[in-house]
Design a protein around this motif. Structure first.
Motif, PDB file in Angstrom:
ATOM      1  N   HIS A  28       0.823  -1.203   0.000  1.00 54.02           N
ATOM      2  CA  HIS A  28       0.000   0.000   0.000  1.00 54.02           C
ATOM      3  C   HIS A  28       0.867   1.268   0.000  1.00 54.02           C
ATOM      4  CE1 HIS A  28       0.912   0.286   4.269  1.00 54.02           C
ATOM      5  NE2 HIS A  28       0.309  -0.871   4.538  1.00 54.02           N
ATOM      6  N   LEU A  29       0.218   2.415   0.157  1.00 56.48           N
ATOM      7  CA  LEU A  29       0.921   3.695   0.062  1.00 56.48           C
ATOM      8  C   LEU A  29       1.961   3.867   1.164  1.00 56.48           C
ATOM      9  CD1 LEU A  29      -1.972   6.151  -0.904  1.00 56.48           C
ATOM     10  CD2 LEU A  29      -0.485   4.784  -2.381  1.00 56.48           C
ATOM     11  N   GLY A  30       1.703   3.323   2.343  1.00 59.23           N
ATOM     12  CA  GLY A  30       2.709   3.373   3.399  1.00 59.23           C
ATOM     13  C   GLY A  30       3.944   2.580   3.015  1.00 59.23           C
ATOM     14  N   HIS A  31       3.742   1.418   2.398  1.00 59.00           N
ATOM     15  CA  HIS A  31       4.875   0.630   1.912  1.00 59.00           C
ATOM     16  C   HIS A  31       5.628   1.381   0.811  1.00 59.00           C
ATOM     17  CE1 HIS A  31       2.267  -2.983   3.256  1.00 59.00           C
ATOM     18  NE2 HIS A  31       3.098  -2.659   4.221  1.00 59.00           N
ATOM     19  N   ARG A  32       4.888   2.069  -0.051  1.00 56.55           N
ATOM     20  CA  ARG A  32       5.550   2.818  -1.120  1.00 56.55           C
ATOM     21  C   ARG A  32       6.440   3.917  -0.556  1.00 56.55           C
ATOM     22  NH1 ARG A  32       1.935   5.629  -5.652  1.00 56.55           N
ATOM     23  NH2 ARG A  32       1.615   7.171  -3.999  1.00 56.55           N
ATOM     24  N   ARG A  33       5.987   4.565   0.532  1.00 58.43           N
ATOM     25  CA  ARG A  33       6.830   5.599   1.149  1.00 58.43           C
ATOM     26  C   ARG A  33       8.117   4.983   1.691  1.00 58.43           C
ATOM     27  NH1 ARG A  33       4.073   9.840   5.136  1.00 58.43           N
ATOM     28  NH2 ARG A  33       3.525  10.739   3.111  1.00 58.43           N
ATOM     29  N   ILE A  34       8.012   3.795   2.293  1.00 59.02           N
ATOM     30  CA  ILE A  34       9.218   3.100   2.770  1.00 59.02           C
ATOM     31  C   ILE A  34      10.137   2.768   1.602  1.00 59.02           C
ATOM     32  CG2 ILE A  34      10.047   0.927   3.772  1.00 59.02           C
ATOM     33  CD1 ILE A  34       7.623   1.009   5.643  1.00 59.02           C
ATOM     34  N   VAL A  35       9.557   2.252   0.516  1.00 58.46           N
ATOM     35  CA  VAL A  35      10.364   1.880  -0.653  1.00 58.46           C
ATOM     36  C   VAL A  35      11.023   3.101  -1.266  1.00 58.46           C
ATOM     37  CG1 VAL A  35      10.250   0.987  -3.007  1.00 58.46           C
ATOM     38  CG2 VAL A  35       9.118  -0.242  -1.152  1.00 58.46           C
ATOM     39  N   ASP A  36      10.320   4.228  -1.335  1.00 55.66           N
ATOM     40  CA  ASP A  36      10.921   5.453  -1.887  1.00 55.66           C
ATOM     41  C   ASP A  36      12.178   5.841  -1.114  1.00 55.66           C
ATOM     42  OD1 ASP A  36       8.977   5.646  -3.829  1.00 55.66           O
ATOM     43  OD2 ASP A  36       7.790   7.170  -2.775  1.00 55.66           O
ATOM     44  N   GLN A  37      12.105   5.774   0.221  1.00 55.94           N
ATOM     45  CA  GLN A  37      13.278   6.104   1.030  1.00 55.94           C
ATOM     46  C   GLN A  37      14.357   5.042   0.877  1.00 55.94           C
ATOM     47  OE1 GLN A  37      13.867   8.886   2.515  1.00 55.94           O
ATOM     48  NE2 GLN A  37      15.829   8.274   3.431  1.00 55.94           N
ATOM     49  N   LEU A  38      13.935   3.787   0.751  1.00 55.16           N
ATOM     50  CA  LEU A  38      14.878   2.689   0.533  1.00 55.16           C
ATOM     51  C   LEU A  38      15.664   2.905  -0.753  1.00 55.16           C
ATOM     52  CD1 LEU A  38      15.682  -0.253   1.567  1.00 55.16           C
ATOM     53  CD2 LEU A  38      14.025  -1.074  -0.128  1.00 55.16           C
ATOM     54  N   LEU A  39      14.983   3.303  -1.807  1.00 57.91           N
ATOM     55  CA  LEU A  39      15.647   3.540  -3.093  1.00 57.91           C
ATOM     56  C   LEU A  39      16.628   4.710  -3.003  1.00 57.91           C
ATOM     57  CD1 LEU A  39      12.618   3.104  -5.538  1.00 57.91           C
ATOM     58  CD2 LEU A  39      14.407   1.440  -5.018  1.00 57.91           C
ATOM     59  N   GLN A  40      16.241   5.736  -2.267  1.00 56.19           N
ATOM     60  CA  GLN A  40      17.139   6.874  -2.106  1.00 56.19           C
ATOM     61  C   GLN A  40      18.423   6.456  -1.394  1.00 56.19           C
ATOM     62  OE1 GLN A  40      15.430  10.559  -0.603  1.00 56.19           O
ATOM     63  NE2 GLN A  40      17.347  11.055   0.464  1.00 56.19           N
ATOM     64  N   ARG A  41      18.285   5.689  -0.307  1.00 52.88           N
ATOM     65  CA  ARG A  41      19.478   5.231   0.415  1.00 52.88           C
ATOM     66  C   ARG A  41      20.326   4.299  -0.448  1.00 52.88           C
ATOM     67  NH1 ARG A  41      21.055   8.602   4.214  1.00 52.88           N
ATOM     68  NH2 ARG A  41      19.538   8.874   5.909  1.00 52.88           N
ATOM     69  N   ALA A  42      19.675   3.433  -1.217  1.00 54.30           N
ATOM     70  CA  ALA A  42      20.420   2.514  -2.080  1.00 54.30           C
ATOM     71  C   ALA A  42      21.220   3.286  -3.125  1.00 54.30           C
ATOM     72  CB  ALA A  42      19.462   1.541  -2.750  1.00 54.30           C
ATOM     73  N   ARG A  43      20.627   4.335  -3.687  1.00 55.14           N
ATOM     74  CA  ARG A  43      21.347   5.150  -4.684  1.00 55.14           C
ATOM     75  C   ARG A  43      22.553   5.835  -4.049  1.00 55.14           C
ATOM     76  NH1 ARG A  43      15.996   6.281  -6.574  1.00 55.14           N
ATOM     77  NH2 ARG A  43      15.908   8.143  -5.235  1.00 55.14           N
ATOM     78  N   GLU A  44      22.366   6.352  -2.831  1.00 58.08           N
ATOM     79  CA  GLU A  44      23.481   7.016  -2.143  1.00 58.08           C
ATOM     80  C   GLU A  44      24.642   6.060  -1.904  1.00 58.08           C
ATOM     81  OE1 GLU A  44      21.660   8.454   1.372  1.00 58.08           O
ATOM     82  OE2 GLU A  44      20.607  10.115   0.390  1.00 58.08           O
ATOM     83  N   LEU A  45      24.308   4.790  -1.659  1.00 57.75           N
ATOM     84  CA  LEU A  45      25.338   3.778  -1.397  1.00 57.75           C
ATOM     85  C   LEU A  45      25.837   3.115  -2.669  1.00 57.75           C
ATOM     86  CD1 LEU A  45      23.614   2.059   1.662  1.00 57.75           C
ATOM     87  CD2 LEU A  45      25.691   3.458   1.745  1.00 57.75           C
ATOM     88  N   ASP A  46      25.178   3.435  -3.797  1.00 49.82           N
ATOM     89  CA  ASP A  46      25.476   2.750  -5.055  1.00 49.82           C
ATOM     90  C   ASP A  46      25.347   1.237  -4.873  1.00 49.82           C
ATOM     91  OD1 ASP A  46      26.099   2.543  -7.749  1.00 49.82           O
ATOM     92  OD2 ASP A  46      28.263   2.445  -7.403  1.00 49.82           O
ATOM     93  N   GLY A  47      24.274   0.852  -4.177  1.00 45.38           N
ATOM     94  CA  GLY A  47      24.031  -0.566  -3.905  1.00 45.38           C
ATOM     95  C   GLY A  47      22.582  -0.923  -4.184  1.00 45.38           C
ATOM     96  N   PRO A  48      22.210  -2.170  -3.925  1.00 44.57           N
ATOM     97  CA  PRO A  48      20.850  -2.622  -4.206  1.00 44.57           C
ATOM     98  C   PRO A  48      19.852  -2.205  -3.129  1.00 44.57           C
ATOM     99  CG  PRO A  48      22.115  -4.404  -3.269  1.00 44.57           C
ATOM    100  CD  PRO A  48      23.072  -3.262  -3.420  1.00 44.57           C
ATOM    101  N   ALA A  49      18.593  -2.131  -3.539  1.00 44.72           N
ATOM    102  CA  ALA A  49      17.482  -1.932  -2.616  1.00 44.72           C
ATOM    103  C   ALA A  49      16.838  -3.293  -2.390  1.00 44.72           C
ATOM    104  CB  ALA A  49      16.465  -0.955  -3.194  1.00 44.72           C
TER     105      ALA A  49
END
Length: 309
Positions: A28-49
């Protein structure tokens, strides 16, 4: 990347990134908000989400009498998460050995050793480890000692209500699939196997696929507009959940009429997407009255499905 069922199968490319743990039921939308932040952190680390989830939900083993019917099956959940951009989904087989791990053991063995996570993203009500002893406060301390970042993502609120799997489950159980869809990342969907029914629908011009072996929450009794993914297309459908009181039948059935499409589907799996409830189920005084109502139902369902969602 396929669903990972065992950590021994985890490819090297799934290690060293950002990780979120949870059931993600319904996505749901709450999960999507978690995933959005997860993707941001993964990009910063140049690693997988990476999303680590459980199959089945731990409550199914710990308190089966309290286990609610799920909103998604594992493959559907993985597809929805991948559509949001997640690189790797671990659907870990839940067993007693996993549930006996203390919070510290779970963190050390799975988060640090197996996944090699360098960042974590969770919601505020996250618990982990035996007897849910691992609280957010403990996770803050564990990640700090491990040199990892931890983001606690606030819940999503919609029309004064916190979006949650339990709220969505109540809406669907009440037949309000349209409101539930506003809280999900895709309209609600069930799956089942097409079996032989009485064949009565075909005799009045409305053949149906009868679904059995449905393993997720069934919407309330009623007639619905929906869609069926079939042979690479989204086919409009009218769906009846409930008995056939006009013909003296009282068993609850799931019958799916494909609109403007004829297919032989016996013995095949079928997925059905719910867009809106059209009406309640009631008995008609004659076959002609029933046919007239079905024509109206099909017309409305065709219109709703054609508008998209």
């Amino acid at each position: 990347m396929p669903i990972i069922r065992h950590l021994e199968q985890l490819p090297a490319g799934a290690r060293g990134g950002a990780m979120a743990i949870g059931n993600f039921d319904g996505v749901h939308l709450g999960h999507r908000r978690i995933v959005d932040q997860l993707l941001q952190r993964a990009r910063e680390l140049d690693g997988p989400a990476v999303v680590f989830t459980f199959d089945p939900h731990p409550v199914r083993l710990l308190r089966p009498q309290e286990s609610p019917p799920p909103l998604t099956w594992t493959e559907r959940k993985a597809k929805l998460l991948k559509d949001l951009g997640v690189d790797c989904i671990v659907a870990y087989p839940t067993d007693r050995r996993l549930l006996q791990l203390s919070a510290q053991q779970f963190f050390d063995r799975i988060v640090v050793e197996a996944i090699g996570a360098r960042a974590m993203v969770e919601g505020p009500n996250f618990y982990f480890g035996h007897n849910r002893e691992g609280t957010i406060d403990r996770l803050v301390e564990m990640t700090r000692r491990a040199g990892m970042t931890l983001d606690i993502v606030r819940p999503v609120e919609l029309e004064g209500q916190l979006v949650s799997s339990s709220l969505i489950r109540r809406l669907i159980g009440n037949g309000d699939v349209a409101k539930a869809a506003t809280m999900l990342t895709a309209p609600y969907r069930i799956r089942g196997m097409v079996t032989h029914g009485a064949g009565r629908g075909a005799t009045i011009g409305f053949p149906t696929a009868n679904l059995e072996a449905i393993d997720t929450l069934l919407p309330a009794i009623g007639v619905y507009a929906g869609r069926v993914p079939l042979r690479g297309e989204a086919v409009a459908a009218a769906i009846n959940i409930g008995p056939n009181p006009t013909f003296g039948e009282h068993a609850v059935k799931v019958e799916v009429h494909l609109i403007d499409r004829e297919e032989s589907l016996y013995g095949e799996p079928l997925e059905v997407e719910f867009l809106s409830k059209l009406r309640e189920v009631w008995a008609f005084g004659s076959k002609d009255e029933l046919v007239a109502q079905l024509r109206e139902d099909v017309g409305r369902a065709r219109e709703i499905a054609g508008k998209g969602f």
